[in-house]
Design an enzyme around this catalytic site. Structure first.
Site, PDB file in Angstrom:
ATOM      1  N   HIS A 180      58.730  -5.098  16.582  1.00  0.00           N
ATOM      2  CA  HIS A 180      57.362  -4.261  16.184  1.00  0.00           C
ATOM      3  C   HIS A 180      57.047  -4.440  14.997  1.00  0.00           C
ATOM      4  O   HIS A 180      58.030  -4.242  13.897  1.00  0.00           O
ATOM      5  CB  HIS A 180      57.297  -2.883  16.497  1.00  0.00           C
ATOM      6  CG  HIS A 180      57.899  -2.692  18.064  1.00  0.00           C
ATOM      7  ND1 HIS A 180      57.063  -3.055  19.053  1.00  0.00           N
ATOM      8  CD2 HIS A 180      58.913  -1.760  18.522  1.00  0.00           C
ATOM      9  CE1 HIS A 180      57.886  -2.664  20.165  1.00  0.00           C
ATOM     10  NE2 HIS A 180      59.015  -2.062  19.850  1.00  0.00           N
ATOM     11  N   HIS A 183      65.053  -6.144  19.051  1.00  0.00           N
ATOM     12  CA  HIS A 183      65.721  -5.206  19.808  1.00  0.00           C
ATOM     13  C   HIS A 183      65.367  -5.562  21.384  1.00  0.00           C
ATOM     14  O   HIS A 183      64.546  -6.318  21.662  1.00  0.00           O
ATOM     15  CB  HIS A 183      65.430  -3.656  19.619  1.00  0.00           C
ATOM     16  CG  HIS A 183      63.916  -3.510  19.821  1.00  0.00           C
ATOM     17  ND1 HIS A 183      63.170  -3.598  18.795  1.00  0.00           N
ATOM     18  CD2 HIS A 183      63.259  -3.016  20.822  1.00  0.00           C
ATOM     19  CE1 HIS A 183      61.900  -3.232  19.251  1.00  0.00           C
ATOM     20  NE2 HIS A 183      61.988  -2.958  20.385  1.00  0.00           N
ATOM     21  N   ARG A 197      56.688 -10.197  21.617  1.00  0.00           N
ATOM     22  CA  ARG A 197      57.808 -10.512  22.549  1.00  0.00           C
ATOM     23  C   ARG A 197      58.308 -11.775  22.069  1.00  0.00           C
ATOM     24  O   ARG A 197      57.636 -12.783  21.864  1.00  0.00           O
ATOM     25  CB  ARG A 197      57.257 -10.588  24.040  1.00  0.00           C
ATOM     26  CG  ARG A 197      58.070 -10.733  24.975  1.00  0.00           C
ATOM     27  CD  ARG A 197      57.485 -10.798  26.578  1.00  0.00           C
ATOM     28  NE  ARG A 197      56.816  -9.550  26.966  1.00  0.00           N
ATOM     29  CZ  ARG A 197      55.417  -9.559  27.315  1.00  0.00           C
ATOM     30  NH1 ARG A 197      54.766 -10.908  26.966  1.00  0.00           N
ATOM     31  NH2 ARG A 197      54.936  -8.447  27.551  1.00  0.00           N
TER      32      ARG A 197
END
Length: 318
Positions: A99, A174, A194
């Site tokens: 993110h 992550h 992604r």
């Protein structure tokens, strides 16, 4: 004390833990997420109790302003509630993702970045997750590793159990692994880049979209020795898990009554039941349950609460 109707999200990787955990009368399958409190545009949670029942969260913020969220929070975030609370049940591996921070998000056209944390609830015995780089790589090497299916070789992997905690500042690569059941606290943002999805196809036979370029701009390539949050486990005392400018989260594991003092706090408070059964009483004597699977929003004007029962819960505020 405000409760909300959860937003249940069916996903290709979702499992069967959320419905019974929350004691819901639902036959939905593959529920991967329950959005407990959300001010995300087009995904706002609706109040389920009290005088504001039926109202969307951000409409309540606009009406009550600093009385709900606190003076500094209202100056900082305006009419958007600043935190998003979820339960996540991963029957299958989620994608490798990252993110952006606020600055990168703004540059790429998004309203807010996404820093988050995970608190692990009772998960499968072999549950694992990935968090952070375990070796130094360059942006060029990152792109090569995504292309040749070796990117997981660069990411630290952890077996997890109930009580484990991970803080994921924006930029930390992550992935939630199969068998993980967790509570997630994050900035109010649904922006996810992604990176790698294990060559999976969606129900229509298509590969899910990747965001390799955007992710490259967002990744923090710093390598740390350990990505867990460490804390001393103790009953009937606050256990601070995360302190950041985005949220502070504390764990309580109670077997006897406890008074929570918010007289000096300029913020709303969220209580997230992660185990057991409890009752919360506010300063005016109003009571509500705080059981496993229940989430409560407490306004910034509340000066204190009393929690009774055998209950484990997370307390979070900004």
């Amino acid at each position: 004390m405000i409760k909300f109707q959860p937003l249940l999200k069916q996903t290709i990787w979702g499992g069967d833990k959320i419905i019974p955990f929350k004691h819901l009368d639902s036959h939905l399958e593959q529920v991967g997420e329950s959005w407990e409190i959300s001010g995300v545009k087009d995904n706002e949670t609706v109040i389920s109790n009290g005088e504001y029942a039926g109202m969307k969260l951000n409409d309540l913020v606009a009406e009550l302003k600093e009385k709900l969220v606190g003076k500094e929070n209202y100056k900082r975030f305006g009419n958007v509630f600043p935190l998003l609370i979820k339960f996540i049940d991963a029957r299958k591996q989620l994608s490798i993702q990252v993110h952006p921070d606020d600055d990168t998000a703004h540059r790429l056209g998004y309203p807010m970045g996404k820093t988050e944390m995970w608190y692990i609830m009772p998960s499968d015995p072999d549950a694992k997750l990935r968090s952070g780089l375990k070796k130094k790589i360059t942006p060029e090497e990152y792109k090569e590793m995504v292309a040749n299916d070796t990117i997981t070789d660069a990411i630290a992997e952890y077996p997890v159990k109930e009580g484990d905690c991970f803080f994921l500042p924006a930029g930390r690569i992550h992935s939630i692994g199969a068998g993980c059941f967790l509570a997630e606290i994050q900035q109010t943002s649904d922006v996810t880049f992604r990176i790698y999805d294990f060559k999976r196809k969606d129900k229509n036979g298509n590969y899910r979209q990747l965001h390799v370029k955007e992710a490259a701009e967002s990744i923090d390539y710093t390598v740390h020795d350990d990505y867990r949050q460490h804390y001393d486990k103790k009953a009937n005392a606050p256990m601070v898990l995360v302190e950041s400018k985005f949220f502070t989260t504390t764990l309580y594991d109670l077997t006897e009554p406890m008074d929570l003092d918010y007289s000096d706090l300029d913020s709303f408070v969220i209580l997230i039941g992660v185990g057991g059964e409890g009752v919360v009483t506010d300063s005016e004597g109003n009571k509500t349950t705080l059981n496993a699977g229940e989430t409560i929003l407490v306004s910034a004007t509340e000066k204190g609460l009393r929690v009774e029962g055998t209950v484990k819960f997370l307390e979070s505020y900004v």
